[in-house]
Motif scaffolding. Structure first.
Motif, short mmCIF file in Angstrom:
data_model
loop_
_atom_site.label_atom_id
_atom_site.label_comp_id
_atom_site.label_asym_id
_atom_site.label_seq_id
_atom_site.Cartn_x
_atom_site.Cartn_y
_atom_site.Cartn_z
N ARG A 1 106.50 30.45 55.98
CA ARG A 1 106.14 29.46 54.97
C ARG A 1 105.72 28.19 55.69
O ARG A 1 106.54 27.57 56.38
N THR B 1 90.50 27.35 56.67
CA THR B 1 90.65 28.28 55.54
C THR B 1 90.51 29.75 55.94
O THR B 1 91.18 30.59 55.35
N MET C 1 93.85 30.63 57.30
CA MET C 1 94.79 30.59 56.18
C MET C 1 94.64 31.82 55.29
O MET C 1 95.64 32.41 54.87
N ASP C 2 93.39 32.20 54.99
CA ASP C 2 93.14 33.39 54.17
C ASP C 2 93.75 34.62 54.83
O ASP C 2 94.37 35.45 54.16
N ALA D 1 97.56 34.43 54.57
CA ALA D 1 97.98 34.70 53.18
C ALA D 1 97.89 36.19 52.88
O ALA D 1 98.75 36.75 52.19
N SER D 2 96.88 36.85 53.42
CA SER D 2 96.74 38.30 53.18
C SER D 2 97.86 39.09 53.83
O SER D 2 98.14 40.22 53.45
N GLY E 1 103.17 32.13 53.24
CA GLY E 1 103.12 31.19 52.13
C GLY E 1 102.76 29.80 52.63
O GLY E 1 102.98 29.46 53.79
N PHE E 2 102.18 29.03 51.74
CA PHE E 2 101.78 27.66 52.06
C PHE E 2 102.23 26.76 50.94
O PHE E 2 102.01 27.08 49.77
N TYR F 1 96.27 30.16 46.73
CA TYR F 1 97.59 30.63 47.19
C TYR F 1 98.49 29.51 47.71
O TYR F 1 99.64 29.75 48.05
N VAL F 2 97.99 28.29 47.78
CA VAL F 2 98.81 27.16 48.22
C VAL F 2 99.59 26.63 47.03
O VAL F 2 99.02 26.31 45.99
N GLU F 3 100.90 26.57 47.18
CA GLU F 3 101.79 26.08 46.13
C GLU F 3 102.09 24.60 46.34
O GLU F 3 101.99 24.09 47.45
#
Length: 114
Positions: free
Chosen positions: A39, A57, A60-61, A64-65, A69-70, A90-92
């Motif tokens: 995370r 990005t 990050m992509d 995330a795959s 978590g971000f 996908y960024v919270e």
């Protein structure tokens, strides 16, 4: 199955975000997808490195795959006139980045500051 490792990766400096993301990538590669929950917690200047329009990005992509978590700090977003729409889907958002770090560590997460 619960991952055997849970790691928070601290990102509060924009120029350190690429290092933080590479650390996350190395954790997943070294421990295995599904064996580690990563995370990335961004606040202050670190949120700039996670923006959808930024240079990170693609990595990050990929992360995330693989389940990374971000999270970004709502306090920071308010102070910079940013919104959740400035970041990939996908960024919270969490109320406070520093509180997120403290609470997760109290829950047993490992802490990594690149």
């Amino acid at each position: 199955m619960m991952p055997g490792y849970r790691v928070l990766v601290h990102a509060s400096e924009r120029d350190r975000v690429p290092v933080a993301l590479n650390n996350a990538k190395n954790l997943i590669a070294g421990l295995g997808v599904g064996a580690v929950e990563v995370r990335v917690v961004a606040y202050a200047d670190g949120v700039e490195g996670l923006r959808a329009s930024g240079p990170n990005t693609v990595l990050m992509d990929l992360l995330a795959s693989h389940g990374a978590g971000f999270v970004v700090c709502a306090n920071t977003l308010r102070s910079r006139n940013l919104t959740a729409e400035d970041f990939p889907d996908y960024v919270e958002t969490v109320p406070s980045g520093v509180v997120e770090l403290v609470v997760r560590q109290a829950e047993g997460w490992c802490y990594l500051r690149p």
